[in-house]
Design a protein around this motif. Structure first.
Motif, mmCIF file in Angstrom:
data_model
loop_
_atom_site.group_PDB
_atom_site.id
_atom_site.type_symbol
_atom_site.label_atom_id
_atom_site.label_comp_id
_atom_site.label_asym_id
_atom_site.label_seq_id
_atom_site.Cartn_x
_atom_site.Cartn_y
_atom_site.Cartn_z
ATOM 1 N N ILE A 197 116.267 78.351 14.949
ATOM 2 C CA ILE A 197 117.659 78.197 14.497
ATOM 3 C C ILE A 197 118.462 79.334 15.115
ATOM 4 O O ILE A 197 118.041 80.493 15.052
ATOM 5 C CB ILE A 197 117.733 78.246 12.957
ATOM 6 C CG1 ILE A 197 116.991 77.056 12.356
ATOM 7 C CG2 ILE A 197 119.178 78.304 12.482
ATOM 8 C CD1 ILE A 197 116.866 77.094 10.840
ATOM 9 N N CYS A 208 124.093 79.256 13.461
ATOM 10 C CA CYS A 208 123.911 78.718 12.102
ATOM 11 C C CYS A 208 125.090 79.098 11.197
ATOM 12 O O CYS A 208 125.649 80.193 11.319
ATOM 13 C CB CYS A 208 122.619 79.311 11.549
ATOM 14 S SG CYS A 208 122.202 78.810 9.882
ATOM 15 N N ILE A 209 125.475 78.180 10.319
ATOM 16 C CA ILE A 209 126.554 78.479 9.371
ATOM 17 C C ILE A 209 126.026 78.563 7.939
ATOM 18 O O ILE A 209 126.806 78.607 6.987
ATOM 19 C CB ILE A 209 127.698 77.442 9.471
ATOM 20 C CG1 ILE A 209 127.174 76.018 9.267
ATOM 21 C CG2 ILE A 209 128.426 77.583 10.803
ATOM 22 C CD1 ILE A 209 128.275 74.976 9.150
ATOM 23 N N TYR A 210 124.721 78.547 7.753
ATOM 24 C CA TYR A 210 124.060 78.903 6.487
ATOM 25 C C TYR A 210 124.462 78.036 5.299
ATOM 26 O O TYR A 210 124.708 78.545 4.218
ATOM 27 C CB TYR A 210 124.272 80.397 6.176
ATOM 28 C CG TYR A 210 123.828 81.243 7.340
ATOM 29 C CD1 TYR A 210 122.489 81.271 7.712
ATOM 30 C CD2 TYR A 210 124.746 81.958 8.099
ATOM 31 C CE1 TYR A 210 122.075 81.994 8.822
ATOM 32 C CE2 TYR A 210 124.344 82.689 9.202
ATOM 33 C CZ TYR A 210 123.004 82.700 9.559
ATOM 34 O OH TYR A 210 122.593 83.402 10.653
ATOM 35 N N ARG A 211 124.524 76.724 5.533
ATOM 36 C CA ARG A 211 124.786 75.838 4.407
ATOM 37 C C ARG A 211 123.519 75.174 3.891
ATOM 38 O O ARG A 211 123.550 74.446 2.919
ATOM 39 C CB ARG A 211 125.815 74.774 4.790
ATOM 40 C CG ARG A 211 127.206 75.370 4.948
ATOM 41 C CD ARG A 211 128.261 74.290 4.853
ATOM 42 N NE ARG A 211 128.011 73.233 5.808
ATOM 43 C CZ ARG A 211 128.470 71.980 5.684
ATOM 44 N NH1 ARG A 211 129.181 71.646 4.636
ATOM 45 N NH2 ARG A 211 128.225 71.072 6.600
ATOM 46 N N GLY A 212 122.400 75.365 4.617
ATOM 47 C CA GLY A 212 121.109 74.963 4.072
ATOM 48 C C GLY A 212 120.742 73.494 4.198
ATOM 49 O O GLY A 212 119.844 73.029 3.495
ATOM 50 N N PHE A 213 121.407 72.758 5.093
ATOM 51 C CA PHE A 213 121.061 71.336 5.248
ATOM 52 C C PHE A 213 120.110 71.126 6.435
ATOM 53 O O PHE A 213 120.188 70.119 7.134
ATOM 54 C CB PHE A 213 122.331 70.494 5.422
ATOM 55 C CG PHE A 213 123.112 70.345 4.155
ATOM 56 C CD1 PHE A 213 122.705 69.432 3.185
ATOM 57 C CD2 PHE A 213 124.222 71.125 3.908
ATOM 58 C CE1 PHE A 213 123.411 69.294 1.998
ATOM 59 C CE2 PHE A 213 124.936 70.995 2.718
ATOM 60 C CZ PHE A 213 124.525 70.082 1.762
ATOM 61 N N CYS A 214 119.219 72.071 6.664
ATOM 62 C CA CYS A 214 118.330 72.023 7.836
ATOM 63 C C CYS A 214 117.432 70.785 7.793
ATOM 64 O O CYS A 214 117.191 70.158 8.813
ATOM 65 C CB CYS A 214 117.472 73.270 7.890
ATOM 66 S SG CYS A 214 118.343 74.792 7.537
ATOM 67 N N CYS A 218 120.670 69.038 10.386
ATOM 68 C CA CYS A 218 121.571 70.072 10.909
ATOM 69 C C CYS A 218 122.646 69.446 11.786
ATOM 70 O O CYS A 218 122.544 69.410 13.014
ATOM 71 C CB CYS A 218 120.831 71.158 11.690
ATOM 72 S SG CYS A 218 121.939 72.482 12.215
ATOM 73 N N ALA A 222 122.769 73.827 15.195
ATOM 74 C CA ALA A 222 122.189 75.179 15.298
ATOM 75 C C ALA A 222 120.669 75.121 15.263
ATOM 76 O O ALA A 222 119.991 75.948 15.881
ATOM 77 C CB ALA A 222 122.701 76.053 14.155
ATOM 78 N N LYS A 223 120.132 74.150 14.547
ATOM 79 C CA LYS A 223 118.670 74.019 14.466
ATOM 80 C C LYS A 223 118.169 73.202 15.652
ATOM 81 O O LYS A 223 118.766 72.185 16.018
ATOM 82 C CB LYS A 223 118.282 73.331 13.156
ATOM 83 C CG LYS A 223 116.787 73.368 12.900
ATOM 84 C CD LYS A 223 116.379 72.496 11.744
ATOM 85 C CE LYS A 223 116.352 71.045 12.158
ATOM 86 N NZ LYS A 223 115.718 70.175 11.160
ATOM 87 N N ALA A 335 120.815 79.080 3.080
ATOM 88 C CA ALA A 335 120.219 79.744 4.240
ATOM 89 C C ALA A 335 119.191 78.765 4.771
ATOM 90 O O ALA A 335 118.836 77.808 4.088
ATOM 91 C CB ALA A 335 119.542 81.050 3.838
ATOM 92 N N PRO A 336 118.677 78.978 5.983
ATOM 93 C CA PRO A 336 117.530 78.177 6.385
ATOM 94 C C PRO A 336 116.401 78.379 5.360
ATOM 95 O O PRO A 336 116.199 79.489 4.870
ATOM 96 C CB PRO A 336 117.150 78.775 7.742
ATOM 97 C CG PRO A 336 118.423 79.376 8.255
ATOM 98 C CD PRO A 336 119.123 79.889 7.035
HETATM 99 S S1 SF4 Z 1 121.680 72.993 8.568
HETATM 100 FE FE1 SF4 Z 1 120.379 74.827 8.536
HETATM 101 S S2 SF4 Z 1 120.267 75.476 10.666
HETATM 102 FE FE2 SF4 Z 1 121.958 74.030 10.541
HETATM 103 S S3 SF4 Z 1 123.753 75.347 10.270
HETATM 104 FE FE3 SF4 Z 1 123.051 74.721 8.200
HETATM 105 S S4 SF4 Z 1 121.672 76.349 7.512
HETATM 106 FE FE4 SF4 Z 1 121.969 76.588 9.735
#
Ligand code: SF4
Length: 381
Positions: A197, A208-214, A218, A222-223, A335-336
């Motif tokens: 990431i 990464c924008i740290y919204r946690g939808f990895c 994503c 970013a991932k 976060a991831p």
């Molecule tokens: S989905 Fe995960 S990797 Fe993608 S921007 Fe959000 S936190 Fe970062």
């Protein structure tokens, strides 16, 4: 071999179309983590390649949403006969259907194996040694860590200690708890990766924008997944990706060499792609399934099954989740999921009564996944 990647594209540039009647050099079945890289390498080397993928060609802008419920189509949940006569649904998150395969919804956690993992019989008297060593693989770890690229701590102290090409991510709530707890107990830990990431932009891909939808794909890119890291470059170099194409049978010539793959399209219509070589890259369930389905005279128990072990001895990876209550609010999903860990207990410790060990790492389930885990845990009590 060249390995610099082109810019991220969510939809292919004009894609070369190869006729089914034309005999291509390679037909790859499955465009996931392995197939997605292979198609790029072979296309760059100048081969004519068709890659068949059972699922859709995702458009990350159109098809993906930052929402747990809205992302269920990323998984391969079709009913499957995996043993006996009753069909089973595959679980979410252990398979992927669509270009990119499971790499579109993996957590992007990228620790390396330790050198000792390749010598478990010699060192610990369990399992079997690998036919190659960690040192044989090390150049490829380094190549892919630069290529994907990987973000992580400047120094990863376990196994073969190493750094990472991109700097670490900032700590999320759950990672902060893990690191603080480890520090209090005198246990070494690291934070900020290693993960595939981006912690800074790379080509056309943002950080990464740290919204946690990895695990939901994503949407921002970013991932890393082969859908965005390798497949666009493969298409640029002349490969054809044929989505919604479910391979059903590999066909052989009279002399025993392959001559192509039968597959079924979205409308249930049968096709046959002629090919000089076939690479089956469909993960632990679909790969043996296709090879077994391709039984023919001379190979009555399936292709590549002279040992009779095709599709047997599958070992799943178990992950035990420990949850705790805290006084303060912890937004564990922001976060991831995997971004802090300790491998302090990874190697065999003779003071314990078992061989080998374990790693401790964060996970960051979103609300629906978290609720399911809690319900499952309560059912087990
Ligand atoms: S989905 Fe995960 S990797 Fe993608 S921007 Fe959000 S936190 Fe970062």
């Amino acid at each position: 071999m060249p390995h610099r990647l082109g810019p991220m594209q969510t939809l292919p540039a004009p894609m070369r179309r190869l006729a089914e009647s034309e005999t291509v050099d390679y037909c790859i079945v499955g465009v996931g983590s392995a197939g997605g890289v292979l198609v790029q390498r072979l296309a760059r080397a100048g081969f004519r390649v068709v890659a068949l993928e059972a699922g859709p060609f995702w458009d990350t802008e159109r098809d993906w949403v930052s929402d747990e419920k809205g992302s269920h189509e990323l998984y391969w949940n079709d009913l499957r006969i995996t043993g006996g006569t009753h069909s089973l649904a595959l679980g979410a998150n252990n398979s992927g259907k669509g270009v990119g395969g499971g790499s579109v919804h993996w957590a992007a956690f990228t620790p390396r194996f330790h050198p000792s993992d390749f010598r478990v019989y010699t060192e610990d008297g369990v399992g079997a040694d690998w036919p190659i060593s960690y040192w044989d693989l090390k150049p490829y770890y380094e190549l892919l860590e630069r290529e994907i690229p990987i973000a992580g701590p400047a120094w990863f102290p376990w196994g073969d200690p190493h750094g990472h090409p991109y700097g670490p991510h900032p700590l999320g709530g759950v990672g902060d708890i893990l690191v603080r707890g480890c520090t209090r107990l005198g246990i070494r830990s690291v934070a900020g990766g290693p993960v595939a990431i981006l912690s800074a932009s790379h080509g056309d891909r943002p950080h990464c924008i740290y919204r946690g939808f990895c695990l939901q794909g994503c949407k921002v890119g970013a991932k890393a997944s082969t859908l965005i890291t390798h497949v666009p470059d493969a298409i640029t170099h002349g490969a054809e990706i044929r989505s919604h194409s479910m391979a059903s049978h590999i066909s052989l010539r009279d002399d025993g060499r392959v001559n192509g793959v039968e597959y079924i399209d979205h409308d249930g219509k049968q096709h046959f792609q002629r090919s000089r070589a076939v690479i089956v890259s469909g993960y632990a369930i679909e790969t043996p399934r296709l090879l077994l389905n391709s039984a023919c005279s001379g190979h009555r128990h399936g292709l590549a099954n002279s040992s009779g072990t095709l599709g047997k001895y599958l070992m799943a990876q178990a992950g035990n989740v420990v949850a705790g209550r805290f006084d303060e609010l912890i937004r564990l999903y922001e976060a991831p999921p995997a971004h802090a860990l300790s491998e302090e207990f990874y190697e065999t410790d003779k003071r314990r009564n078992f061989a080998r060990g374990f790693a401790v790492q964060t996970v960051g389930p979103l609300p629906v996944a978290f609720a399911k885990q809690m319900i499952a845990a309560m059912g087990a009590w």
